[in-house]
Write a protein that holds these residues in place. Structure first.
Motif, short mmCIF file in Angstrom:
data_model
loop_
_atom_site.label_atom_id
_atom_site.label_comp_id
_atom_site.label_asym_id
_atom_site.label_seq_id
_atom_site.Cartn_x
_atom_site.Cartn_y
_atom_site.Cartn_z
N SER A 129 -3.62 0.16 -3.24
CA SER A 129 -3.11 -1.14 -3.00
C SER A 129 -2.72 -1.87 -4.13
O SER A 129 -3.18 -1.69 -5.12
N SER B 68 -9.76 -12.87 6.40
CA SER B 68 -10.04 -11.86 7.38
C SER B 68 -9.12 -10.66 7.28
O SER B 68 -8.41 -10.89 6.20
N TYR B 69 -9.19 -9.67 8.20
CA TYR B 69 -8.58 -8.66 7.70
C TYR B 69 -6.97 -9.05 7.72
O TYR B 69 -6.47 -9.72 8.27
N ASN B 70 -6.25 -7.90 7.05
CA ASN B 70 -4.93 -7.97 7.05
C ASN B 70 -4.23 -6.94 7.82
O ASN B 70 -4.58 -5.72 7.44
N GLU B 71 -3.78 -6.91 8.99
CA GLU B 71 -2.90 -5.88 9.66
C GLU B 71 -1.90 -5.28 8.76
O GLU B 71 -1.08 -6.04 8.09
N GLN B 72 -1.92 -4.09 8.57
CA GLN B 72 -0.92 -3.33 7.87
C GLN B 72 0.12 -2.91 8.57
O GLN B 72 0.01 -2.38 9.61
N PHE C 142 3.40 -0.17 8.80
CA PHE C 142 3.82 0.79 8.15
C PHE C 142 5.37 1.05 8.14
O PHE C 142 5.93 0.95 9.24
N GLY C 143 5.91 1.64 7.19
CA GLY C 143 7.18 2.21 6.96
C GLY C 143 7.27 3.68 7.81
O GLY C 143 6.23 4.22 8.01
N TYR D 173 0.95 -1.25 0.12
CA TYR D 173 0.16 -0.09 0.10
C TYR D 173 0.91 1.13 0.08
O TYR D 173 2.06 1.17 0.41
#
Lengths: 112, 117
Positions: free
Chosen positions: B48, B102-106, B108-109, B33
């Motif tokens: 995405s 199910s949801y995908n935990e994102q 972050f950089g 993303y």
């Protein structure tokens, strides 16, 4: 469309006081909700997440949030604020395609 | 602990120039993303990317933006002709695909701060 609204762009508390950051969501389906924290000049760090399991969610650094469907809320709390909690906090909801939609953010100031 | 990395941390460019922002997602992640945060504003979704194609894009992601996974590790965002209003912090994120849908935990950089002069 799913969205979140954070009430209060700035919250100021004394060290040791209760932290309460408010987030209300709008969603026609059970949402996945998140709280992220952003420290100065850093990226976003996940504090906690709600994914329709327990309604009281515990996260890192002593934070927790309660999902209340009747109030469409997901407020973030911490019993006792620490100076290191000073940061910006974002509530977010996962919308279609796994995109995150963020709230406006709440800047938390902790006073000694 | 695996993390998302981004380079450069700060990029300054002249209006009209092309910029490429680089990201290295977590190695076993398959969804990527880009988000941006204009100073003082909220974080906004841009695009995405999954299986070498765009999965979803926002209204912000117009023809001047493009994304690419040029090799097995990098994920890039290109802005062809930068405008003053492109000045922002750009965050890359990645997530693992869960077979259950199910949801995908994102994750972050740290972001790249782009300044367009």
């Amino acid at each position: 469309a799913q969205s979140v609204t954070q009430l209060g762009s700035h919250v100021s508390v004394s060290e040791g006081a209760l932290v309460l950051l408010r987030c209300n969501y709008s969603s026609s389906v059970p949402p996945y909700l998140f709280w992220y924290v952003q420290y100065p000049n850093q990226g976003l760090q996940l504090l906690l997440k709600y994914t329709s399991a327990a309604t009281l969610v515990k996260g890192i650094n002593g934070f927790e949030a309660e999902f209340k469907k009747s109030e469409t809320s997901f407020h973030l709390t911490k019993p006792s604020a620490h100076m290191s909690d000073a940061a910006e906090y974002f509530c977010a909801v996962e919308t279609s395609g796994s995109r995150l939609t963020f709230g406006e953010g709440t800047q938390l100031t902790v006073n000694p | 602990e695996p993390e998302v990395t981004q380079t450069p941390s700060h990029q300054v460019t002249q209006m009209g120039q092309e910029v490429i922002l680089r990201c290295v997602p977590i190695s076993n992640h398959l969804y990527f993303y880009w988000y941006r945060q204009i100073l003082g504003q909220k974080v906004e979704f841009l695009v995405s990317f999954y299986n070498n194609e765009i999965s979803e894009k926002s209204e912000i992601f117009d023809d001047q933006f493009s994304v690419e996974r040029p090799d097995g590790s990098n994920f890039t965002l290109k802005i062809r002709s930068t405008k003053l209003e492109d000045s922002a912090m750009y965050f890359c994120a990645s997530s693992e695909v869960f077979s259950g849908g199910s949801y995908n935990e994102q994750f972050f950089g740290p972001g790249t701060r782009l300044t367009v002069l």
